[in-house]
Design a protein around this motif. Structure first.
Motif, PDB file in Angstrom:
ATOM      1  N   ILE A 175      22.115  28.390   5.716  1.00  0.00           N
ATOM      2  CA  ILE A 175      22.233  29.610   5.195  1.00  0.00           C
ATOM      3  C   ILE A 175      23.270  30.640   6.284  1.00  0.00           C
ATOM      4  CG2 ILE A 175      19.589  29.654   4.834  1.00  0.00           C
ATOM      5  CD1 ILE A 175      18.851  30.688   7.446  1.00  0.00           C
ATOM      6  N   GLY A 176      24.005  30.164   6.887  1.00  0.00           N
ATOM      7  CA  GLY A 176      25.157  30.558   7.677  1.00  0.00           C
ATOM      8  C   GLY A 176      24.645  31.750   8.622  1.00  0.00           C
ATOM      9  N   GLU A 177      25.144  32.938   8.568  1.00  0.00           N
ATOM     10  CA  GLU A 177      24.912  33.969   9.598  1.00  0.00           C
ATOM     11  C   GLU A 177      23.691  34.530   9.512  1.00  0.00           C
ATOM     12  OE1 GLU A 177      26.729  35.012  12.276  1.00  0.00           O
ATOM     13  OE2 GLU A 177      27.961  33.589  11.980  1.00  0.00           O
ATOM     14  N   LYS A 178      22.715  33.960   8.392  1.00  0.00           N
ATOM     15  CA  LYS A 178      21.454  34.687   8.069  1.00  0.00           C
ATOM     16  C   LYS A 178      20.539  33.988   9.205  1.00  0.00           C
ATOM     17  CE  LYS A 178      21.648  35.632   3.314  1.00  0.00           C
ATOM     18  NZ  LYS A 178      21.374  34.952   1.953  1.00  0.00           N
ATOM     19  N   ALA A 179      20.940  32.847   9.821  1.00  0.00           N
ATOM     20  CA  ALA A 179      20.282  32.198  10.845  1.00  0.00           C
ATOM     21  C   ALA A 179      20.117  33.090  11.948  1.00  0.00           C
ATOM     22  CB  ALA A 179      20.627  30.942  11.005  1.00  0.00           C
ATOM     23  N   ASN A 180      20.942  34.088  12.299  1.00  0.00           N
ATOM     24  CA  ASN A 180      21.079  34.787  13.459  1.00  0.00           C
ATOM     25  C   ASN A 180      20.556  36.043  12.901  1.00  0.00           C
ATOM     26  OD1 ASN A 180      22.426  32.866  14.932  1.00  0.00           O
ATOM     27  ND2 ASN A 180      24.410  33.540  13.926  1.00  0.00           N
ATOM     28  N   GLY A 181      19.938  36.465  11.937  1.00  0.00           N
ATOM     29  CA  GLY A 181      19.302  37.730  11.449  1.00  0.00           C
ATOM     30  C   GLY A 181      17.873  37.547  11.133  1.00  0.00           C
ATOM     31  N   GLY A 182      17.527  38.436  10.261  1.00  0.00           N
ATOM     32  CA  GLY A 182      16.077  38.445   9.744  1.00  0.00           C
ATOM     33  C   GLY A 182      15.356  37.319   9.466  1.00  0.00           C
ATOM     34  N   MET A 183      16.128  36.233   8.639  1.00  0.00           N
ATOM     35  CA  MET A 183      15.625  35.159   8.429  1.00  0.00           C
ATOM     36  C   MET A 183      15.381  34.201   9.582  1.00  0.00           C
ATOM     37  SD  MET A 183      16.758  32.549   5.063  1.00  0.00           S
ATOM     38  CE  MET A 183      16.495  33.995   3.825  1.00  0.00           C
ATOM     39  N   GLY A 184      16.439  34.363  10.401  1.00  0.00           N
ATOM     40  CA  GLY A 184      16.195  33.404  11.842  1.00  0.00           C
ATOM     41  C   GLY A 184      15.228  33.855  12.286  1.00  0.00           C
ATOM     42  N   THR A 185      14.743  35.030  12.628  1.00  0.00           N
ATOM     43  CA  THR A 185      13.666  35.708  13.373  1.00  0.00           C
ATOM     44  C   THR A 185      12.401  35.232  12.710  1.00  0.00           C
ATOM     45  OG1 THR A 185      15.281  37.875  13.885  1.00  0.00           O
ATOM     46  CG2 THR A 185      12.633  37.920  14.110  1.00  0.00           C
ATOM     47  N   ALA A 186      12.550  35.223  11.391  1.00  0.00           N
ATOM     48  CA  ALA A 186      11.147  34.705  10.674  1.00  0.00           C
ATOM     49  C   ALA A 186      10.842  33.395  11.109  1.00  0.00           C
ATOM     50  CB  ALA A 186      11.342  35.125   9.118  1.00  0.00           C
ATOM     51  N   ILE A 187      11.778  32.404  10.924  1.00  0.00           N
ATOM     52  CA  ILE A 187      11.605  30.963  11.347  1.00  0.00           C
ATOM     53  C   ILE A 187      11.190  30.970  12.738  1.00  0.00           C
ATOM     54  CG2 ILE A 187      13.045  29.006  11.603  1.00  0.00           C
ATOM     55  CD1 ILE A 187      14.873  29.941   9.338  1.00  0.00           C
ATOM     56  N   ASN A 188      11.857  31.591  13.712  1.00  0.00           N
ATOM     57  CA  ASN A 188      11.465  31.209  14.921  1.00  0.00           C
ATOM     58  C   ASN A 188       9.958  31.910  15.248  1.00  0.00           C
ATOM     59  OD1 ASN A 188      13.694  30.128  15.654  1.00  0.00           O
ATOM     60  ND2 ASN A 188      14.720  31.896  16.312  1.00  0.00           N
ATOM     61  N   THR A 189       9.781  33.015  14.771  1.00  0.00           N
ATOM     62  CA  THR A 189       8.290  33.814  14.777  1.00  0.00           C
ATOM     63  C   THR A 189       7.192  32.527  14.229  1.00  0.00           C
ATOM     64  OG1 THR A 189       9.102  35.733  14.571  1.00  0.00           O
ATOM     65  CG2 THR A 189       6.822  35.649  14.253  1.00  0.00           C
ATOM     66  N   ILE A 190       7.542  31.961  13.210  1.00  0.00           N
ATOM     67  CA  ILE A 190       6.720  30.771  12.843  1.00  0.00           C
ATOM     68  C   ILE A 190       6.324  29.790  13.742  1.00  0.00           C
ATOM     69  CG2 ILE A 190       6.347  29.207  10.819  1.00  0.00           C
ATOM     70  CD1 ILE A 190       7.445  31.097   8.954  1.00  0.00           C
ATOM     71  N   VAL A 191       7.484  29.481  14.292  1.00  0.00           N
ATOM     72  CA  VAL A 191       7.586  28.353  15.457  1.00  0.00           C
ATOM     73  C   VAL A 191       6.703  28.911  16.682  1.00  0.00           C
ATOM     74  CG1 VAL A 191       8.718  27.429  17.160  1.00  0.00           C
ATOM     75  CG2 VAL A 191       9.858  27.360  14.841  1.00  0.00           C
ATOM     76  N   VAL A 192       6.835  29.945  17.114  1.00  0.00           N
ATOM     77  CA  VAL A 192       5.881  30.566  17.975  1.00  0.00           C
ATOM     78  C   VAL A 192       4.353  30.701  17.590  1.00  0.00           C
ATOM     79  CG1 VAL A 192       5.516  32.692  19.315  1.00  0.00           C
ATOM     80  CG2 VAL A 192       7.736  32.110  19.058  1.00  0.00           C
ATOM     81  N   PHE A 193       4.117  31.116  16.483  1.00  0.00           N
ATOM     82  CA  PHE A 193       2.835  31.077  15.983  1.00  0.00           C
ATOM     83  C   PHE A 193       2.223  29.643  16.002  1.00  0.00           C
ATOM     84  CE2 PHE A 193      -0.210  30.752  12.334  1.00  0.00           C
ATOM     85  CZ  PHE A 193      -0.983  31.875  12.593  1.00  0.00           C
ATOM     86  N   ALA A 194       2.963  28.642  15.239  1.00  0.00           N
ATOM     87  CA  ALA A 194       2.348  27.300  15.332  1.00  0.00           C
ATOM     88  C   ALA A 194       2.231  26.646  16.783  1.00  0.00           C
ATOM     89  CB  ALA A 194       3.528  26.414  14.684  1.00  0.00           C
ATOM     90  N   THR A 195       3.243  27.128  17.539  1.00  0.00           N
ATOM     91  CA  THR A 195       3.021  26.621  18.884  1.00  0.00           C
ATOM     92  C   THR A 195       2.025  26.694  19.517  1.00  0.00           C
ATOM     93  OG1 THR A 195       5.635  26.458  19.274  1.00  0.00           O
ATOM     94  CG2 THR A 195       4.290  26.383  21.283  1.00  0.00           C
ATOM     95  N   ILE A 196       1.434  28.158  19.235  1.00  0.00           N
ATOM     96  CA  ILE A 196       0.343  28.872  20.286  1.00  0.00           C
ATOM     97  C   ILE A 196      -0.799  28.269  19.790  1.00  0.00           C
ATOM     98  CG2 ILE A 196      -0.898  31.037  20.573  1.00  0.00           C
ATOM     99  CD1 ILE A 196       1.510  32.638  20.282  1.00  0.00           C
ATOM    100  N   PHE A 197      -1.020  28.067  18.541  1.00  0.00           N
ATOM    101  CA  PHE A 197      -2.334  27.598  17.890  1.00  0.00           C
ATOM    102  C   PHE A 197      -2.338  26.113  18.057  1.00  0.00           C
ATOM    103  CE2 PHE A 197      -1.824  31.868  16.078  1.00  0.00           C
ATOM    104  CZ  PHE A 197      -3.223  32.139  16.568  1.00  0.00           C
ATOM    105  N   GLY A 198      -1.141  25.116  17.819  1.00  0.00           N
ATOM    106  CA  GLY A 198      -1.430  23.879  17.907  1.00  0.00           C
ATOM    107  C   GLY A 198      -1.716  23.470  19.368  1.00  0.00           C
ATOM    108  N   VAL A 199      -1.136  24.250  20.337  1.00  0.00           N
ATOM    109  CA  VAL A 199      -1.364  24.134  21.790  1.00  0.00           C
ATOM    110  C   VAL A 199      -2.684  24.331  22.432  1.00  0.00           C
ATOM    111  CG1 VAL A 199      -0.747  24.346  24.259  1.00  0.00           C
ATOM    112  CG2 VAL A 199       1.067  23.871  22.323  1.00  0.00           C
ATOM    113  N   ALA A 200      -3.103  25.402  21.814  1.00  0.00           N
ATOM    114  CA  ALA A 200      -4.545  26.037  21.918  1.00  0.00           C
ATOM    115  C   ALA A 200      -5.570  24.856  21.591  1.00  0.00           C
ATOM    116  CB  ALA A 200      -4.819  27.275  21.384  1.00  0.00           C
ATOM    117  N   THR A 201      -5.326  24.376  20.372  1.00  0.00           N
ATOM    118  CA  THR A 201      -6.180  23.215  19.874  1.00  0.00           C
ATOM    119  C   THR A 201      -6.450  21.968  20.957  1.00  0.00           C
ATOM    120  OG1 THR A 201      -5.435  23.484  17.690  1.00  0.00           O
ATOM    121  CG2 THR A 201      -6.672  21.521  17.927  1.00  0.00           C
ATOM    122  N   SER A 202      -5.597  21.674  21.581  1.00  0.00           N
ATOM    123  CA  SER A 202      -5.353  20.624  22.478  1.00  0.00           C
ATOM    124  C   SER A 202      -6.065  21.167  23.917  1.00  0.00           C
ATOM    125  CB  SER A 202      -4.217  19.991  22.833  1.00  0.00           C
ATOM    126  OG  SER A 202      -3.540  19.020  21.803  1.00  0.00           O
TER     127      SER A 202
END
Length: 511
Positions: A175-202
């Motif tokens: 996706i080129g420069e979009k990785a540094n924009g809003g789309m990249g922010t959305a991807i990294n936010t999903i990562v944060v969300f998954a990490t919090i709840f994945g780790v909270a399970t364990s």
């Protein structure tokens, strides 16, 4: 504190809102998340199976292809950590706390409530082989392949392409420069969300097991109050560890974890039914390899009266995927300088064999007690909960109380390092990929993780934790598929290093 990133602000807001929801309306939280989880597992179980098996195939392809010779870094770089330290990091971050929780509980559950595909009657010794085989399957090649895909992609782009250490950076070829924009922010936010709840399970599993151990050893009631106290104490300990940095706190504790785990496993192996354990390991590992493809695609399609696959395999694949951004980022961080082939073999093969041996020792000991020693382990687990399974078995052997205290220390140590590693990863993902995130950012995420685990336990116990993990995993599995595509697109442009020739002594001339 430096200027906060959008990922930090959005991720923190979502996590905080979830915690408030759990405090104000825990029953509503349990109902809504349960409904979402039911829809995902019923409608997309096939998707999880295909995706997980696809990641296995992709990892094997990279390992045996010429791409395997490419280094995760510059060609002259050497690995940052020794094999012992590296494997300690893998084991600690990957699934150590889960192995301790399920080492006895899962095989015993499969013995008495076997998969309908096992072809055995529950509660019989005939079901033991299938019980161990499915335990190997759920903790073997598939989860580590899932981890390896994320970790390899992140390490490749970070250390070979000098990209930021965030997941969105892996999407630049697509996706080129979009990785540094809003789309990249959305991807990294999903990562944060998954990490919090994945780790909270364990963390929830670890909390419940610590409470169960304290109940068996010291007679303390494993109430929700005790579990909240455990979370509070462990939170303080892992925040202290977090402040010491990767090369001090996590590194030292990871080695302690390996030492305690191996010591506990070897003691039980040689003080327990050694021959039975090793026979079980040898036979079951062969059966796991032989039945690997069949198990990889099993669903309950033609058996409408069971939800066994949904409750076990689909849950596990979702759990591993939810853990993948956290474990993948952490493994990537400590794998600089290794070749792709070395990386995949190390990340998949070694933990798979260790996990199989772990289940053979602890699960095999429980099975031996149940069917050959007249000790009804399963009834105790049914009455007291899965969190007491390990301690119930240890109490049946010499120095059982000592072993149980060692097990408590191991669980606490795993708890600390898992949470510590997760705060490190969350710090990286919310500070533009910094390899050494600021302490204040790590402390904030540490508090969020503990609060999330506490709220999930309050709202629905371990079932709420499992539900959160499955929900968090769904968007990330889609991200993983595109990470594979992006990685392959970049690898195709690489100059493949030549094979290393082994120097041979010159032939002696005939006289």
């Amino acid at each position: 504190m430096k200027k906060l990133t959008p990922v930090f602000l959005i991720g923190f807001s979502i996590a905080f809102a979830f915690i408030v929801w759990g405090v104000i309306a825990p029953d509503n939280l349990e109902y809504i998340t349960g409904s979402i989880q039911g829809f995902i597992t019923e409608q997309f179980g096939w998707f999880y199976l295909l995706a997980a098996t696809g990641f296995v195939a992709f990892a094997i392809f990279l390992a045996i292809s010429p791409y395997g010779r490419i280094k995760l870094g510059k060609e002259d770089e050497e690995p940052e950590y020794s094999y012992l330290t590296w494997f300690s990091f893998l084991f600690t971050a990957g699934m150590g706390i889960g192995l301790v929780f399920w080492g006895v509980a899962e095989p015993m559950s499969h013995v008495f409530e076997p998969s309908p595909h096992a072809g055995t009657e529950g509660g019989t010794i005939d079901a033991a082989g299938a019980a161990l085989r499915y335990s190997f399957f759920h903790w073997g090649v598939h989860p580590w392949a899932i981890y390896s895909v994320v970790a390899l992609t992140l390490a490749y782009f970070k250390f070979r392409k000098n990209s930021p250490g965030v997941v969105s950076a892996a999407f630049e070829p697509l996706i080129g420069e979009k990785a540094n924009g809003g789309m990249g922010t959305a991807i990294n936010t999903i990562v944060v969300f998954a990490t919090i709840f994945g780790v909270a399970t364990s963390l929830g599993f670890g909390t419940a097991q610590l409470g169960g151990g304290l109940n068996i050893i010291f007679g303390m009631d494993n109430t929700i109050t005790l579990q909240m106290i455990i979370i509070l104490v462990i939170t303080v300990l892992y925040m202290i560890s977090s402040l010491s940095g990767l090369d001090v706190g996590i590194r030292i504790l990871s080695r302690v974890n390996i030492f305690l785990a191996v010591m506990l496993m070897l003691f039980l192996l040689f003080s327990g039914p050694t021959n039975f354990i090793m026979n079980s390991f040898t036979q079951t590992f062969g059966a796991y390899i032989a039945d690997f493809i069949n198990m990889s695609f099993q669903l309950d399609t033609f058996d409408v009266d069971t939800t066994w696959v949904d409750g076990w395999t689909i849950f596990y694949w979702a759990w591993w995927i939810a853990w993948a951004p956290f474990v993948g980022t952490f493994i990537a961080r400590v794998s600089r300088g290794r070749t792709i082939r070395e990386f995949i073999i190390g990340v998949i093969a070694v933990p798979t064999v260790f996990g199989a041996l772990w289940f053979s020792v602890f699960g095999g000991s429980a099975i031996n007690l149940q069917f050959f020693q007249g000790v009804d382990i399963y009834s105790v687990i049914q009455d007291e909960g899965n969190e007491t399974a390990l301690f119930t078995v240890l109490q049946e052997y010499n120095l059982g109380s000592v072993l149980s205290i060692i097990a408590l220390l191991l669980i606490a140590s795993f708890f600390i390092t898992s949470a510590d590693s997760a705060t490190f990863v969350l710090g990286m993902q919310t500070t533009h990929g910094s390899l050494n995130p600021p302490n204040n950012v790590k402390l904030i995420w540490g508090g969020i993780q503990s609060a999330t685990a506490a709220v999930l336990l309050l709202s629905g116990g371990l079932e709420a934790l499992e539900t959160a993990a499955i929900i968090a995993a769904f968007p990330f599995v889609i991200i993983m598929i595109f990470m594979v595509i992006s990685l392959m697109k970049s690898l195709r442009k690489e100059m493949i290093p030549p094979r290393r020739k082994i120097a041979r002594p010159p032939k002696k001339e005939r006289s």
